[in-house]
Design an enzyme around this catalytic site. Structure first.
Site, short mmCIF file in Angstrom:
data_model
loop_
_atom_site.label_atom_id
_atom_site.label_comp_id
_atom_site.label_asym_id
_atom_site.label_seq_id
_atom_site.Cartn_x
_atom_site.Cartn_y
_atom_site.Cartn_z
CE LYS A 25 4.39 -5.72 -3.22
NZ LYS A 25 5.40 -6.75 -3.60
NE ARG A 38 3.52 -6.87 -7.49
CZ ARG A 38 2.97 -5.67 -7.51
NH1 ARG A 38 1.71 -5.52 -7.87
NH2 ARG A 38 3.68 -4.64 -7.13
N GLY A 50 12.23 -5.32 -1.36
CA GLY A 50 13.23 -6.16 -2.00
C GLY A 50 13.66 -7.37 -1.20
CG MET A 87 10.13 -11.85 1.51
SD MET A 87 8.61 -12.07 2.38
CE MET A 87 7.81 -10.52 2.07
NE ARG A 140 6.52 0.94 -0.24
CZ ARG A 140 7.27 0.02 -0.86
NH1 ARG A 140 6.95 -1.24 -0.82
NH2 ARG A 140 8.35 0.38 -1.52
CG HIS A 157 18.21 -2.78 -2.59
ND1 HIS A 157 19.41 -2.89 -1.90
CD2 HIS A 157 17.33 -3.56 -1.94
CE1 HIS A 157 19.24 -3.73 -0.90
NE2 HIS A 157 18.00 -4.15 -0.90
CB SER A 187 12.35 5.55 41.52
OG SER A 187 12.95 5.63 40.25
N GLY A 245 13.31 0.72 39.16
CA GLY A 245 14.61 0.55 38.52
C GLY A 245 14.48 -0.61 37.55
CB CYS A 274 15.20 5.74 37.45
SG CYS A 274 15.58 4.45 38.63
CE1 TYR A 312 11.11 9.94 38.10
CE2 TYR A 312 9.27 10.47 39.54
CZ TYR A 312 10.55 9.97 39.36
OH TYR A 312 11.25 9.49 40.43
P1 ADP Z 1 8.75 -5.41 -4.49
O1 ADP Z 1 7.91 -5.64 -3.31
O2 ADP Z 1 10.12 -5.93 -4.35
O3 ADP Z 1 8.66 -4.01 -4.98
P2 ADP Z 1 6.84 -6.11 -6.48
O4 ADP Z 1 5.92 -7.22 -6.24
O5 ADP Z 1 6.29 -4.76 -6.30
O6 ADP Z 1 8.14 -6.32 -5.64
O7 ADP Z 1 7.32 -6.31 -7.99
C1 ADP Z 1 8.59 -6.01 -8.48
C2 ADP Z 1 8.47 -5.16 -9.74
O8 ADP Z 1 7.67 -5.81 -10.73
C3 ADP Z 1 7.82 -3.84 -9.48
O9 ADP Z 1 8.54 -2.84 -10.13
C4 ADP Z 1 6.45 -3.97 -10.04
O10 ADP Z 1 5.99 -2.74 -10.49
C5 ADP Z 1 6.64 -4.97 -11.18
N1 ADP Z 1 5.42 -5.74 -11.37
C6 ADP Z 1 4.82 -6.51 -10.47
N2 ADP Z 1 3.66 -7.03 -10.94
C7 ADP Z 1 3.53 -6.57 -12.20
C8 ADP Z 1 2.53 -6.74 -13.20
N3 ADP Z 1 1.44 -7.47 -13.00
N4 ADP Z 1 2.71 -6.13 -14.37
C9 ADP Z 1 3.82 -5.38 -14.58
N5 ADP Z 1 4.80 -5.18 -13.67
C10 ADP Z 1 4.66 -5.76 -12.50
MG MG Z 2 7.06 -3.06 -5.30
#
Ligand code: ADP
Ligand code: MG
Ligand code: MG
Length: 895
Positions: free
Chosen positions: A21, A90, A99, A101, A334, A450, A787, A789, A855, A875
């Protein structure tokens, strides 16, 4: 050390340090895209925290400096009463763990700054909504308070007001709710909700670090084979608000459809909402294309950015954005996860569009994805009645009994009963159940919910947003109209169409399996629709290129005609391992017993051997004929003899029963019992087996070899082109091989003379003992091929008895980080791999052109194949269904 990187300082290649991220936020920032100001705390800091239990002081200082720069940049201060800067905290690891962490939004709000935010934004309701969200998220994720306490309070507030939508709550309601939430925090933690903005920030950062080791994150990593020691980065990002009114909103989008791979505009939006609402599936989303009518300017800008990002990353992207009062902000990008089918289609499209090379395209698809596409599908000709329909979220055909929670799913899996997890929506806590279930069905949420994202990542069949189903997890019912389904009822779900059926629907070959076994033309002819045609062509393109570039040949492990045919149709270039054990079972067992029990040199033993010989010849002849023109490596009998005798315990019980009744055991049984006792071994895997057996029991190997050479001679005379090879198992010393080789040469000479034909029959050996690998330069003198194993070589190198360890303590070993994955699944490169490398080098030092193969099970394992390519064997041999996988992976290894 440098623990903090401003977005201006990072780039997309720093995922190790900044997490995916953070690295990509930096990249977007550098591309000049609208990213809210912020910075990233490195994974180094996380590892230091997890090691020491406290954050490095240096990090705190660096955070202060970076934060003040952001404050100067936006002209607001974190949590300032008049006009507060708010931030999100984040998580973001090297590999995306959707989702898994924590993320905390709206950090910096408190009793004072909420008033400032209200005044500045001119939107009081929005300010209080943000504050209550902060307390809720902070309480749950940072302070470990049961999240239900907050959502129950929210629900009962909505109930009192007679509404179902959060958006119907008034400013006064939200103020009251905020007070209730603060009271929950006070009650649960014994202290008030922290008002100091920097304290909130620091606590949230630590919570993100800690979330790396949460149970669900660990389960996810184990499943995805992500190492536990990487740690997560933390991103501090200026908040932008999608919940400021109807001119604001938030959404996620893909530059191509992640389930089909089709180009187009794919995504979900929610107007007047904050980030989490989309993914959580709390409100039903609108398709991204609706944004055009809500906010044309932002829509056009977003489409432009999507194209720009796809071009920049040269791949399909998964994007999060938020619109604050008509201004578009990019929050995440990503390279998007995708279904197996989409992976092949997208790779092929990108080549067509001239965005990547054909070699590069090969790296975009995996053997595992190919394997997924080989799963059977529902047979449409069975014309099952569609019970209800949802969205096709993750393809496949899954059948099972309905379960409603994790525990039931796990219990069902344990009992070997396939199940389908049925939920209203899933959240990260449902991961255990999703892992255990055959498929997932939800009644809410979109393609980016999710359940959909996680199921796609796992290659698990999923149907989401089947809105007609009312799921009651407490009563354990799923109701459509007046039809009530209960736990244990059978359903079938089709993740490619979104259809749900009652009961068990019959399955058939997938189009990809049809292509792999019958070829392009036949598959195209049988294709059901355009989508299938695209997919078949895309897979064909990848396979053709893989076959063109790969250095490794792919043979198969097969010991019966059916497997041999199957493997051949999948492109096997020979048989690398034909086991002969099963040829001694069934109605041939009495002959084998006679062979073992009769004394050496007796006519009885010879009679048993003579009776087995024509049977063996028949086995070999049929397979050699199918494999005409290709090598077929036959391994002489390997397993311990006692496996062919009755069970010791059974005989002893029989004896005890007879005694108790004052009788004698019949003579045959007594003789058998004595023999079984004599042959009993404390450690059979290290006992009388393989070549040892051949030397101990003269005549046995000769019989097998004669049968093989006779079969080949007969075919030769019929004008066929057989290529048998004799393989001696469990060689440890050169002398062992020499003894068998001498016998083999005699057999070959005499049988060929008998038939009046002549051809080469190579004699080689398996390398499955470390001693063999370490003395391979001498063994090579007697061997026409090696070969490896790898199953036995893993057992003997580690000293693990496979059957005794895998289910027993391997889970703890994986958990403790001794290895990331069982060495029986994926080759242990540093240990067993080194033994192999040594064997290859030593063998070739004697005979530079010595043919070498693999093998074990590893021959079909994608990661292992990459290693075998590097180590330079000729192989790999694997089970028939893995042959296409091995071809593809061998190609990937070569580009
Ligand atoms: P995940 O990795 O679980 O997607 P994120 O860090 O992307 O978690 O954040 C969860 C949600 O919060 C996402 O939908 C993201 O767009 C929103 N979000 C995160 N940071 C901000 C921010 N600075 N302003 C507005 N929305 C945010
Ligand atoms: Mg996200
Ligand atoms: Mg073996």
């Amino acid at each position: 050390p440098k623990y903090v990187y401003r977005f201006e300082e990072g780039n997309k290649d720093q995922k190790d340090l900044l997490g995916g991220k953070g690295a990509n936020l930096a990249e977007m920032n550098n591309l000049g895209l609208p990213v809210p100001p912020g910075f990233t705390i490195t994974t180094d800091a996380c590892r230091a925290y997890l090691r020491d239990g406290t954050v490095p002081e240096e990090m705190t200082v660096q955070v202060t400096k970076a934060l003040r720069e952001v404050e100067a940049n936006v002209g607001r201060r974190l949590g300032a009463p008049e006009d507060p800067l708010l931030v999100s905290v984040r998580s973001g690891a090297k590999f995306s763990m959707p989702g898994m962490m924590e993320t905390v939004l709206n950090v910096g709000l408190n009793d004072k700054s909420v008033l400032g935010l209200a005044a500045k934004s001119g939107n009081e309701r929005f300010a209080w909504d943000s504050y209550r969200r902060l307390i809720q998220m902070f309480g749950k994720t940072v302070q470990d308070i049961d999240g239900d306490l907050f959502s129950d309070a929210l629900d009962s507030m909505k109930h009192q007001r007679g509404t179902k939508a959060d958006t119907d709550l008034t400013t006064e309601d939200l103020k009251e709710l905020t007070e209730q939430f603060k009271a929950i925090v006070q009650r649960e933690t014994g202290t008030p909700f922290p008002q100091e903005p920097r304290v909130q920030l620091d606590m949230a950062i630590e919570a993100v670090f800690r979330s790396w080791n949460s149970e669900r994150a660990r389960i996810y990593r184990r499943r995805e084979r992500i190492p536990h020691e990487l740690g997560t980065a933390v991103n501090i990002v200026t908040m932008v608000f999608g919940n400021m009114g109807e001119d604001s909103g938030t959404g996620v989008c893909f530059t191509r459809d992640p389930s089909s791979g089709r180009p187009g505009v794919y995504g979900d939006i929610l107007m007047n909402a904050q980030g989490e609402d989309v993914v959580a599936g709390i409100r039903n989303t609108e398709p991204l294309t609706d944004l055009e009518k809500h906010d044309k300017k932002s829509y056009d800008e977003l489409l432009g950015i999507m194209r720009r990002l796809e071009t920049h990353y040269q791949d399909m992207c998964d994007i999060e954005f938020t619109i604050e009062r008509g201004k578009l902000w990019m929050l995440q990008v990503r390279v998007g996860k995708r279904t197996a089918g989409a992976a092949f289609r997208i790779a092929s499209q990108l080549v067509d569009e001239g965005l990547i090379t054909t070699d590069e395209a090969l790296t975009r698809v995996t053997g595992e994805q190919l394997q997924n596409l080989m799963f059977p599908m529902f047979d449409a000709s069975a014309k099952p009645a569609v019970f209800t329909k949802g969205m096709a979220a993750s393809p496949g055909a899954a059948f099972g009994k309905i379960v409603f929670d994790n525990d039931a799913a796990e219990a069902s899996e344990k009992a070997g009963i396939p199940c389908i997890l049925v939920r209203r929506e899933t959240n990260p806590d449902d991961l255990r159940g999703m892992v255990a279930a055959n498929g997932v069905l939800t009644s809410r949420g979109g393609k980016t919910s999710h359940a959909a994202v996680v199921a796609r990542g796992m290659g698990k069949t999923a149907v989401v947003g089947a809105e007609n189903i009312a799921v009651d997890a407490v009563e354990k019912t799923a109701t459509v109209g007046d039809k009530v389904l209960r736990e244990g009822d059978e359903i079938s779900i089709d993740g490619s169409t979104g259809e749900v059926f009652l009961g068990k629907v019959p399955v058939m070959d997938s189009p990809v399996t049809t292509y792999l076994s019958h070829g392009l033309e036949a598959a195209l002819k049988m294709a059901a629709d355009e989508d299938d045609i695209d997919l078949i062509k895309a897979v064909d393109r990848a396979m053709t290129h893989a076959d063109r570039v790969r250095k490794l040949l792919v043979r198969t492990n097969a010991d019966n005609p059916q497997d041999t045919r199957r493997a051949l149709s999948f492109g096997a270039e020979g048989i690398g391992l034909c086991r002969t054990e099963h040829m001694f079972l069934g109605d041939r067992r009495p002959l084998v017993e006679r062979l073992i029990l009769s004394p050496e040199g007796s006519t009885e033993r010879q009679a048993a051997l003579d009776a087995l010989e024509p049977l063996q010849k028949g086995d070999f002849k049929e397979m050699l004929q199918i494999m005409d023109g290709k090598h077929m490596t036959v391994r002489l009998i390997d397993p311990p003899l006692h496996e062919f005798l009755p069970d010791l315990l059974g005989l002893e019980v029989k004896e005890a029963v007879a005694r108790a009744q004052g009788q004698e055991l019949p003579e045959a049984d007594t003789k058998m019992l004595q023999a079984v006792r004599r042959m009993h071994e404390a450690n059979p895997m290290l006992g009388l087996r393989g070549v040892r057996l051949g030397i101990y029991l003269p005549g046995l190997f000769q019989m097998q070899m004669r049968a093989l050479v006779q079969a080949a001679c007969e075919l030769k005379k019929e004008g066929k082109n057989p290529h048998p090879e004799i393989m001696v198992p469990l060689i440890g010393s050169t002398r062992e091989l020499q003894i068998v080789r001498d016998e083999a040469e005699e057999v070959i000479k005499s049988v060929q003379a008998e038939y009046g034909v002549q051809f080469e029959v190579p004699v080689g050996c398996m390398i499955e003992l470390p001693r063999a690998a370490m003395t391979a330069e001498t063994i090579a003198k007697e061997a026409d091929f090696f070969s490896f194993g790898t199953n036995d070589l893993t057992q003997t190198t580690w000293g693990f008895s496979r059957d005794d360890v895998e289910g027993v303590f391997f889970p703890q070993y994986v958990e403790a980080g001794i290895f990331g994955v069982s060495p029986f699944e994926s080759i242990d490169v540093h240990g067993v791999g080194r033994v192999i490398a040594e064997g290859v080098a030593r063998g070739r030092s004697t005979k530079p052109d010595l043919s070498m193969g693999i093998c074990g099970e590893h021959g079909g394992d994608p990661l292992s194949i990459q290693f075998f390519h590097r180590v330079g064997v000729n192989y790999v041999s694997c089970s028939p269904f893995r042959v296409p996988v091995a071809r593809l992976e061998a190609g990937r290894a070569a580009v």
